[in-house]
Every structure is written in C-alpha cells, then in structure tokens.
Design an enzyme around this catalytic site. Structure first.
Site, short mmCIF file in Angstrom:
data_model
loop_
_atom_site.label_atom_id
_atom_site.label_comp_id
_atom_site.label_asym_id
_atom_site.label_seq_id
_atom_site.Cartn_x
_atom_site.Cartn_y
_atom_site.Cartn_z
CG HIS A 181 -39.09 107.42 65.28
ND1 HIS A 181 -39.30 108.68 65.78
CD2 HIS A 181 -40.32 106.85 65.17
CE1 HIS A 181 -40.60 108.88 65.96
NE2 HIS A 181 -41.25 107.78 65.60
CD GLU A 182 -41.27 103.56 63.55
OE1 GLU A 182 -41.94 103.09 64.50
OE2 GLU A 182 -41.65 104.54 62.89
CG HIS B 240 -42.41 103.97 68.62
ND1 HIS B 240 -42.88 104.91 69.51
CD2 HIS B 240 -42.45 104.58 67.40
CE1 HIS B 240 -43.19 106.03 68.87
NE2 HIS B 240 -42.93 105.86 67.58
#
Length: 301
Positions: free
Chosen positions: A209-210, A213
């Site tokens: 997920h990160e 980003h």
C-alpha cells in the site's frame, strides 16, 4: 542471530492473541493542490499513452511496457537486539520483498534488495525523529526505494509514505529539494511484515500500500466522498470512505458506477482481502516514475 521461519511463525501466533479489528492504517500526507494538478496531468497522460492497449486492460497486462527494477534499501529501527525488540530476522525482510514482487509483478515492477541496516535507538524505534533517522540512513538515488521498519508509529499508524515530487531547484514551495529527497521513502511498523504480530495486517500488504503511494497512487477513496476527486484514476470506482475487513458487495456510492474497490491495494481492507491494482493504476505508476524518479540522483547531501 538467525531464526527459522517456523520459530518466527510460532512467535507471531503467540503475539497475535490480540487481533486489531481496525486501524489508522495510513499516515501518508494528503496531496497538496499543486500535486493534485501534477497528478491529474499524469493520469491523463497514462490514459492517452495506453489507449492503444485497451484490449490488454481487460487482461490486466501492460503490453510493450518494459519492466522497471527498483533497488531497495531496508533500515530496521529496533529497541534492542532481540526479535521482540523489533530486531527483524533477515528472512522476514526477504519475505516482505517477495510480497512486493508478487503484488507488483502484473504492473511490471520488480524489487531487488541491496542492503539491510540495523539501528538500535528508542526514539527511532517508536517512529519519532523522522528527519533525523532518514537523513542519516537514506541510501541510493530518487529512483531507489528506502524502507524503514520501526517497532511502532505515533497515532497507531501502520505506515506512511511521501508522494514523488519534482526535485527541480526552482520549486515554488517552501520545502527544499534536499529535504524532499531525504524524507522520501516508506515507513512501516515492523509487525506488519509477513509473519508479524499485527493481525489482520501481517501479510506484508502495508508495504504494498505505502509503496503504491511512493509510486504516486492516492487512496481509492481519495477526497471529497462520492462527489469528490476520488483517486484521479478512471478505472477505480468511487468510494465514500475506507473499507475495513473485507466487505464484499459494499457500495458506498450507489449513484456512481461500480462496487467499492475493496480488493484494491490502495484501500484499507485486511491484508488477505487486498489482491490487485487496476490497469490504469499500473499505467499511472509507470508515468509517475518516469516523470519524477527515473534517472534522478537527487541533490547532493
């Protein structure tokens, strides 16, 4: 000290007697208005660039796109030299890199671990003094991924990242290119790695997920609810708020097309519920990487 995978799994099961039902999963700062403009432009470029491959979208393939290999530098921030102090065994780090490679394989990104560093520091292990630990530990260029694994983070966060930005010296905001370069990277609680104790977020998907980003992707629920900007990606359905657990059939924006993208890596669902990026998310990551990160060495330190 080397621990077997079985020993790590047993320790994780014992430590997982408390299951965390929900969490402040992500602390990545919201995009600035300038970043929104940049990334809206990139999203349009991605759509144009890959329109000719529309048939391949349905197969979730990126034909004619060359795989990008990302160098990874891992930094373990622990309280001591025992596994319970956050001193991760190298095998657990390798398991995390394997998860990244599996999750990003269809997007044609791969990750190659370059080095694992270990630092014993109570404040850093608590996720404090971000600029201090990053300015001392960061390695590589702007195209290289630095992963920091503290024991915990403030506000019960699981992790956070920083969106890619232009490192041009004529930037118009108040943050210097050097500071942006040093702060770049992904910070993740070490117990969210595979075999970690933070169930149901212990399959390594916080790193996925990160890292999304880090490539420039926003949350699927974006900002503004069902009538807001969303995540600026055309093939992710609008979503009013984050999804928790794995609420199959959830439709938080019934007047908009599609069910909530609860299986998307950029939502907040449980790790075992996250399985995919959309074709345009994949295209967008390549556009953002080529625009902001590829062949960028970063300011001199």
């Amino acid at each position: 000290m080397i621990f077997s995978k079985a020993a790590l799994a047993t320790a994780a099961m014992m430590a997982s007697s408390t299951v965390f039902a929900s969490s402040n999963r992500c602390g990545t700062p919201s995009m600035t208005p300038e970043q929104v403009n940049w990334f809206n432009s990139l999203a349009a470029q991605s759509m144009t660039k890959f329109t000719a491959l529309k048939a391949n979208f349905q197969k979730e393939e990126l034909a004619d796109v060359q795989e990008k290999v990302i160098k990874v530098y891992v930094h373990v921030l622990a309280n001591g030299t025992k596994v319970e102090d956050g001193y991760l065994d190298e095998s657990q780090v390798h398991e995390q890199i394997s998860v990244l490679n599996a999750d990003f394989s269809s997007a044609k990104f791969s990750f190659q671990l370059q080095n694992i560093s270990y630092t014993i520091d109570k404040s850093w292990a608590d996720g404090l003094e971000e600029y201090a630990f990053k300015s001392q530990l960061r390695r590589g260029d702007y195209s290289d991924l630095n992963l920091y694994f503290p024991v915990s983070l403030p506000d019960s966060l699981l992790g956070y990242s920083h969106f890619p930005v232009s490192l041009s010296p004529d930037r118009q905001d108040s943050t210097s290119p050097k500071d942006e370069f040093l702060l770049d990277g992904v910070v993740i609680r070490s117990d969210t790695l595979p075999l970690g104790a933070y169930a149901p977020y212990n399959l390594g998907r916080t790193a996925t997920h990160e890292t999304g980003h880090w490539f420039g992707l926003d949350h699927t629920f974006g900002a503004g609810g069902c009538e807001g900007k969303g995540d600026m990606i055309a093939d992710t359905p609008m979503e009013a708020s984050p999804a928790y657990g794995c609420p199959v059939g959830r439709d938080s924006c019934p007047d908009q097309e599609g069910l909530d993208p609860i299986h998307n890596f950029m939502d907040y669902s449980d790790d075992d519920c996250m399985t995919e990026f959309t074709p345009l998310q994949k295209a967008y990551m390549h556009s953002a990487f080529e625009t902001y990160r590829e062949n960028v060495a970063g300011p001199k330190r």
